[in-house]
Design a protein around this motif. Sequence first.
Motif, PDB file in Angstrom:
ATOM      1  N   SER A  20       3.086  -1.333  -2.183  1.00  0.00           N
ATOM      2  CA  SER A  20       2.084  -2.280  -2.648  1.00  0.00           C
ATOM      3  C   SER A  20       0.702  -1.946  -2.102  1.00  0.00           C
ATOM      4  O   SER A  20      -0.296  -2.000  -2.825  1.00  0.00           O
ATOM      5  CB  SER A  20       2.495  -3.698  -2.236  1.00  0.00           C
ATOM      6  N   THR A  21       0.653  -1.586  -0.833  1.00  0.00           N
ATOM      7  CA  THR A  21      -0.632  -1.248  -0.217  1.00  0.00           C
ATOM      8  C   THR A  21      -1.229   0.003  -0.849  1.00  0.00           C
ATOM      9  O   THR A  21      -2.428   0.064  -1.142  1.00  0.00           O
ATOM     10  CB  THR A  21      -0.455  -1.034   1.295  1.00  0.00           C
ATOM     11  N   LEU A  22      -0.391   1.015  -1.069  1.00  0.00           N
ATOM     12  CA  LEU A  22      -0.878   2.247  -1.678  1.00  0.00           C
ATOM     13  C   LEU A  22      -1.318   2.023  -3.118  1.00  0.00           C
ATOM     14  O   LEU A  22      -2.335   2.556  -3.564  1.00  0.00           O
ATOM     15  CB  LEU A  22       0.210   3.329  -1.614  1.00  0.00           C
ATOM     16  N   ARG A  23      -0.541   1.216  -3.845  1.00  0.00           N
ATOM     17  CA  ARG A  23      -0.895   0.955  -5.236  1.00  0.00           C
ATOM     18  C   ARG A  23      -2.226   0.211  -5.317  1.00  0.00           C
ATOM     19  O   ARG A  23      -3.064   0.506  -6.179  1.00  0.00           O
ATOM     20  CB  ARG A  23       0.208   0.155  -5.921  1.00  0.00           C
ATOM     21  N   ALA A  24      -2.435  -0.743  -4.411  1.00  0.00           N
ATOM     22  CA  ALA A  24      -3.692  -1.491  -4.399  1.00  0.00           C
ATOM     23  C   ALA A  24      -4.879  -0.583  -4.106  1.00  0.00           C
ATOM     24  O   ALA A  24      -6.012  -0.862  -4.518  1.00  0.00           O
ATOM     25  CB  ALA A  24      -3.617  -2.613  -3.367  1.00  0.00           C
ATOM     26  N   ALA A  25      -4.617   0.517  -3.387  1.00  0.00           N
ATOM     27  CA  ALA A  25      -5.685   1.462  -3.066  1.00  0.00           C
ATOM     28  C   ALA A  25      -5.934   2.457  -4.190  1.00  0.00           C
ATOM     29  O   ALA A  25      -6.826   3.303  -4.080  1.00  0.00           O
ATOM     30  CB  ALA A  25      -5.350   2.210  -1.785  1.00  0.00           C
ATOM     31  N   VAL A  28      -1.738   6.529  -7.758  1.00  0.00           N
ATOM     32  CA  VAL A  28      -0.981   6.470  -9.009  1.00  0.00           C
ATOM     33  C   VAL A  28       0.518   6.625  -8.755  1.00  0.00           C
ATOM     34  O   VAL A  28       1.339   5.972  -9.405  1.00  0.00           O
ATOM     35  CB  VAL A  28      -1.474   7.567  -9.977  1.00  0.00           C
ATOM     36  N   PHE A  29       0.878   7.486  -7.800  1.00  0.00           N
ATOM     37  CA  PHE A  29       2.296   7.734  -7.507  1.00  0.00           C
ATOM     38  C   PHE A  29       2.675   7.057  -6.191  1.00  0.00           C
ATOM     39  O   PHE A  29       3.209   7.682  -5.271  1.00  0.00           O
ATOM     40  CB  PHE A  29       2.565   9.232  -7.452  1.00  0.00           C
ATOM     41  N   ALA A  30       2.382   5.764  -6.106  1.00  0.00           N
ATOM     42  CA  ALA A  30       2.547   5.032  -4.862  1.00  0.00           C
ATOM     43  C   ALA A  30       3.981   5.086  -4.332  1.00  0.00           C
ATOM     44  O   ALA A  30       4.209   5.229  -3.131  1.00  0.00           O
ATOM     45  CB  ALA A  30       2.111   3.578  -5.055  1.00  0.00           C
ATOM     46  N   GLU A  31       4.984   4.970  -5.230  1.00  0.00           N
ATOM     47  CA  GLU A  31       6.381   4.972  -4.774  1.00  0.00           C
ATOM     48  C   GLU A  31       6.741   6.306  -4.129  1.00  0.00           C
ATOM     49  O   GLU A  31       7.379   6.346  -3.067  1.00  0.00           O
ATOM     50  CB  GLU A  31       7.322   4.682  -5.951  1.00  0.00           C
ATOM     51  N   ASP A  32       6.352   7.398  -4.783  1.00  0.00           N
ATOM     52  CA  ASP A  32       6.662   8.715  -4.231  1.00  0.00           C
ATOM     53  C   ASP A  32       5.940   8.939  -2.905  1.00  0.00           C
ATOM     54  O   ASP A  32       6.513   9.487  -1.953  1.00  0.00           O
ATOM     55  CB  ASP A  32       6.253   9.810  -5.224  1.00  0.00           C
ATOM     56  N   GLU A  33       4.682   8.546  -2.840  1.00  0.00           N
ATOM     57  CA  GLU A  33       3.920   8.739  -1.612  1.00  0.00           C
ATOM     58  C   GLU A  33       4.499   7.907  -0.471  1.00  0.00           C
ATOM     59  O   GLU A  33       4.587   8.379   0.676  1.00  0.00           O
ATOM     60  CB  GLU A  33       2.448   8.381  -1.840  1.00  0.00           C
ATOM     61  N   ALA A  34       4.896   6.693  -0.783  1.00  0.00           N
ATOM     62  CA  ALA A  34       5.487   5.835   0.252  1.00  0.00           C
ATOM     63  C   ALA A  34       6.765   6.448   0.810  1.00  0.00           C
ATOM     64  O   ALA A  34       6.989   6.452   2.032  1.00  0.00           O
ATOM     65  CB  ALA A  34       5.777   4.446  -0.324  1.00  0.00           C
ATOM     66  N   GLU A  35       7.592   6.990  -0.074  1.00  0.00           N
ATOM     67  CA  GLU A  35       8.834   7.616   0.380  1.00  0.00           C
ATOM     68  C   GLU A  35       8.551   8.793   1.310  1.00  0.00           C
ATOM     69  O   GLU A  35       9.210   8.958   2.348  1.00  0.00           O
ATOM     70  CB  GLU A  35       9.647   8.082  -0.820  1.00  0.00           C
ATOM     71  N   LEU A  36       7.562   9.605   0.963  1.00  0.00           N
ATOM     72  CA  LEU A  36       7.220  10.749   1.808  1.00  0.00           C
ATOM     73  C   LEU A  36       6.704  10.301   3.169  1.00  0.00           C
ATOM     74  O   LEU A  36       7.050  10.878   4.204  1.00  0.00           O
ATOM     75  CB  LEU A  36       6.171  11.614   1.102  1.00  0.00           C
ATOM     76  N   MET A  37       5.876   9.283   3.185  1.00  0.00           N
ATOM     77  CA  MET A  37       5.361   8.787   4.462  1.00  0.00           C
ATOM     78  C   MET A  37       6.470   8.186   5.318  1.00  0.00           C
ATOM     79  O   MET A  37       6.548   8.422   6.521  1.00  0.00           O
ATOM     80  CB  MET A  37       4.267   7.741   4.219  1.00  0.00           C
ATOM     81  N   LEU A  38       7.343   7.415   4.681  1.00  0.00           N
ATOM     82  CA  LEU A  38       8.423   6.758   5.426  1.00  0.00           C
ATOM     83  C   LEU A  38       9.393   7.777   6.022  1.00  0.00           C
ATOM     84  O   LEU A  38       9.949   7.557   7.097  1.00  0.00           O
ATOM     85  CB  LEU A  38       9.174   5.794   4.509  1.00  0.00           C
ATOM     86  N   THR A  39       9.603   8.892   5.334  1.00  0.00           N
ATOM     87  CA  THR A  39      10.531   9.895   5.857  1.00  0.00           C
ATOM     88  C   THR A  39       9.854  10.874   6.814  1.00  0.00           C
ATOM     89  O   THR A  39      10.539  11.550   7.581  1.00  0.00           O
ATOM     90  CB  THR A  39      11.167  10.695   4.701  1.00  0.00           C
ATOM     91  N   THR A  40       8.522  10.947   6.779  1.00  0.00           N
ATOM     92  CA  THR A  40       7.802  11.859   7.667  1.00  0.00           C
ATOM     93  C   THR A  40       7.406  11.200   8.976  1.00  0.00           C
ATOM     94  O   THR A  40       7.441  11.839  10.041  1.00  0.00           O
ATOM     95  CB  THR A  40       6.531  12.396   6.961  1.00  0.00           C
ATOM     96  N   ALA A  41       7.016   9.942   8.928  1.00  0.00           N
ATOM     97  CA  ALA A  41       6.537   9.250  10.129  1.00  0.00           C
ATOM     98  C   ALA A  41       7.620   9.177  11.199  1.00  0.00           C
ATOM     99  O   ALA A  41       8.781   8.872  10.913  1.00  0.00           O
ATOM    100  CB  ALA A  41       6.062   7.847   9.769  1.00  0.00           C
TER     101      ALA A  41
END
Length: 267
Positions: A20-25, A28-41
């Motif tokens: 939601s935060t990424l999409r608000a910013a 466009v590919f907020a779901e994919d980006e979130a998954e990458l961040m969650l698995t990298t952090a």
Amino acid sequence: MPSLPPPPSSLPAAPAAVVSTLRAAGCVFAEDEAELMLTTARSPEELTSMVDRRVAGLPLEQVLGWARFHGLRITVEPGVFVPRRRTEFLVDQALATAPEASVVVDLCCGSGALGAALAAVLDGAEVHAADIDPAAVRCARRNLAAFGGRAHQGDLYDALPAGLRGRVGILTANVPYVPTDEVPLLPAEARDHEPLAALDGGADGLDVLRRVAAGALEWLAPGGCLLTETSEHQAAAAVEALAEAGLTTRLAVSEELYAHAVIGVRP
């Protein structure tokens, strides 16, 4: 994953909240980006920092610290040009043109993604990369280390060991090719967070390419090839530049990647 701390970002750890935060910013590919961040952090604090930097407009790859490129995970440090997926086409064309190459040079190397991708396939090849930007050279050294490759700082061929003259089987040069007047029109991710020297190709975008082409015959082995990326509207002029330098030249196009590779072979 543990809960993220409240302020400064007040971002909950739930994947849906990250999306939601990424999409608000505007991602466009907020779901994919979130998954990458969650698995990298590696910690809640690191995830918070990643999301905050992405929301601030940094390229995703610089936020993560890596980019996927031709089957590899390429380290991407802050301020270094991010390898584009379309540039994988340049790797494929290089391997198709000179599958037995034993010496590879990656000029304008940025992160060293092209050199690393070629080294991963051409087992035992001698690989060199060069860039004028010291941050890019440091990054390329990290990415080439696993393959025994070397990265050098300097202006195009001036950076290379003299012993490479006449020995290079594959010479890639992902030169800057954006016309100067069009640089302000680039997406903010590139315009504000990647080095200008990696983007601005001069009045018509081909200044650096012409310099690379002019020196290619001196460095290529007989049958060796120079490969560079360009835009669709610059392709004809880029082909002409390599032909004028004495190379047997052709254009390869990938409709899927919207990629245009100009290939010149030393006779």
